[in-house]
Design an enzyme around this catalytic site. Structure first.
Site, PDB file in Angstrom:
ATOM      1  N   LYS A 152       0.878  -1.188   0.000  1.00 35.36           N
ATOM      2  CA  LYS A 152       0.000   0.000   0.000  1.00 35.36           C
ATOM      3  C   LYS A 152       0.910   1.232   0.000  1.00 35.36           C
ATOM      4  CE  LYS A 152      -3.877   0.530   2.445  1.00 35.36           C
ATOM      5  NZ  LYS A 152      -5.035   0.694   1.562  1.00 35.36           N
TER       6      LYS A 152
HETATM    7  C1  LIG Z   1      -6.086  -0.488  -4.050  1.00 29.20           C
HETATM    8  C2  LIG Z   1      -6.780  -1.290  -3.005  1.00 29.20           C
HETATM    9  N1  LIG Z   1      -7.251  -2.504  -3.326  1.00 29.20           N
HETATM   10  C3  LIG Z   1      -7.883  -3.278  -2.425  1.00 29.20           C
HETATM   11  C4  LIG Z   1      -8.091  -2.837  -1.128  1.00 29.20           C
HETATM   12  C5  LIG Z   1      -8.781  -3.722  -0.132  1.00 29.20           C
HETATM   13  O1  LIG Z   1      -7.864  -4.222   0.789  1.00 29.20           O
HETATM   14  P1  LIG Z   1      -8.293  -4.569   2.283  1.00 29.20           P
HETATM   15  O2  LIG Z   1      -9.428  -5.520   2.178  1.00 29.20           O
HETATM   16  O3  LIG Z   1      -7.098  -5.183   2.894  1.00 29.20           O
HETATM   17  O4  LIG Z   1      -8.705  -3.299   2.926  1.00 29.20           O
HETATM   18  C6  LIG Z   1      -7.635  -1.575  -0.759  1.00 29.20           C
HETATM   19  C7  LIG Z   1      -7.850  -1.097   0.597  1.00 29.20           C
HETATM   20  O5  LIG Z   1      -7.018  -0.626   1.272  1.00 29.20           O
HETATM   21  C8  LIG Z   1      -6.946  -0.777  -1.712  1.00 29.20           C
HETATM   22  O6  LIG Z   1      -6.485   0.433  -1.412  1.00 29.20           O
END
Ligand SMILES: Cc1ncc(COP(=O)(O)O)c(C=O)c1O
Length: 310
Positions: A155
């Site tokens: 992230k």
């Molecule tokens: C680009 C992206 N994809 C998918 C997700 C979903 O991830 P998570 O379920 O770990 O929040 C997020 C959330 O942070 C994101 O920023």
């Protein structure tokens, strides 16, 4: 009670936590974030910090990609988060937002020879997408960044420019959320969520090799579908047109939860209403995210707020 931050190795009022204008991460996006749900259970008067260890494990992976070294273990990061939630005094759903960043006040694009730092802020968590009623989505004209450009498995802050371009384009065109394709035209994910399809009764989601963030909600939903509904998820490449012929589609994410997609590119998905599998998964997820399903203790980090002391 004023909101607090954990900043430069100590807890302080959020209003006092400030970074300098030359901070490397501000100029070049050289940082990793996490977004962790603290779900407030008013009956039990406690928070469930949902899969917080997994969030911090993922953040430390992103730090390796960016050569950020933190002096904390996953366990310590969890304890710092708990202390911050306690100090902040919220009694409603919260969003814990850690940030590991290149903190040197230095110009020059690089990852090496820079100092690192870490902070956590905690905010309230208003609904992100209309998960109750379902969302309208479109395929973005922007393509998802590739692992060879900025690795989406982290992230990484700079990557969110890609998401923001797609989200704002979708919003300005009258949609709630964008779906990004990979460079070779396969479905990747939403701007801040993973995506699932129900096709011929099977659950399908794009694989990690299609430049998705390996979502923790995605993993939770796959496990709930298998254990509770007996439905396996197939991780495979997904064509754009499969979105149009799917029986159901939904987004998953920490902010979005399980959000049904009712329409994509002006085409109704299935009946155009919330589908049967999506509805079941939404209900199951709503139970686990507050720590109410005893089968998954490893997902819950339960916190009963104590008296505030700083
Ligand atoms: C680009 C992206 N994809 C998918 C997700 C979903 O991830 P998570 O379920 O770990 O929040 C997020 C959330 O942070 C994101 O920023």
């Amino acid at each position: 009670m004023p909101p607090y931050a954990f900043f430069q190795k100590q807890f302080m009022p959020l209003s006092e936590a400030k970074i300098g204008v030359l901070t490397h991460a501000l100029h070049y996006g050289t940082a990793c974030i996490e977004g962790i749900r603290g779900n407030w259970d008013s009956r039990q008067r406690r928070f469930c910090l949902f899969r917080i260890q997994d969030h911090y494990r993922r953040m430390l992976g992103g730090c390796r990609i960016l050569k950020i070294t933190l002096p904390y273990t996953v366990d310590k990061l969890c304890r710092l988060s708990v202390e911050l939630v306690n100090k902040s005094g919220y009694q409603e759903d919260v969003y814990i937002r850690p940030l590991a960043y290149k903190s040197s006040e230095a110009l020059g694009v690089r990852l090496h020879n820079l100092e690192d730092d870490f902070l956590i802020v905690v905010t309230t968590l208003p609904p992100y997408l209309d998960a109750e009623n379902g969302v309208r989505s479109c395929v973005s004209s922007w393509r998802r960044v590739d692992d060879t450009m900025i690795p989406p498995r982290g992230k990484i802050c700079g990557i969110y420019v890609n998401s923001a371009l797609a989200k704002t384009e979708a919003y300005e065109n009258g949609f709630d959320e964008a779906i990004l394709l990979t460079q070779d035209g396969h479905v990747s994910e939403g701007s801040g969520e993973n995506i699932f399809l129900v096709l011929e009764g099977k659950l399908i989601t794009p694989p990690s090799s299609d430049n998705i963030l390996m979502g923790i909600t995605r993993d939770t939903v796959m496990k709930l579908a298998k254990n509770e509904l007996g439905i396996d998820t197939i991780e495979r490449q997904v064509d754009r047109s499969e979105l149009y012929v799917a029986e159901e589609c939904f987004f998953t994410g920490t902010a979005a939860n399980v959000a049904p997609i009712l329409e994509i590119d002006h085409r109704p998905i299935g009946t155009g209403k919330i589908g049967r599998v999506t509805a079941k998964l939404r209900k199951l997820f709503a139970e686990v995210m507050v720590g109410r399903n005893a089968k998954y203790p490893e997902w819950y980090y339960l916190v009963s707020p104590k008296a505030v002391k700083v």
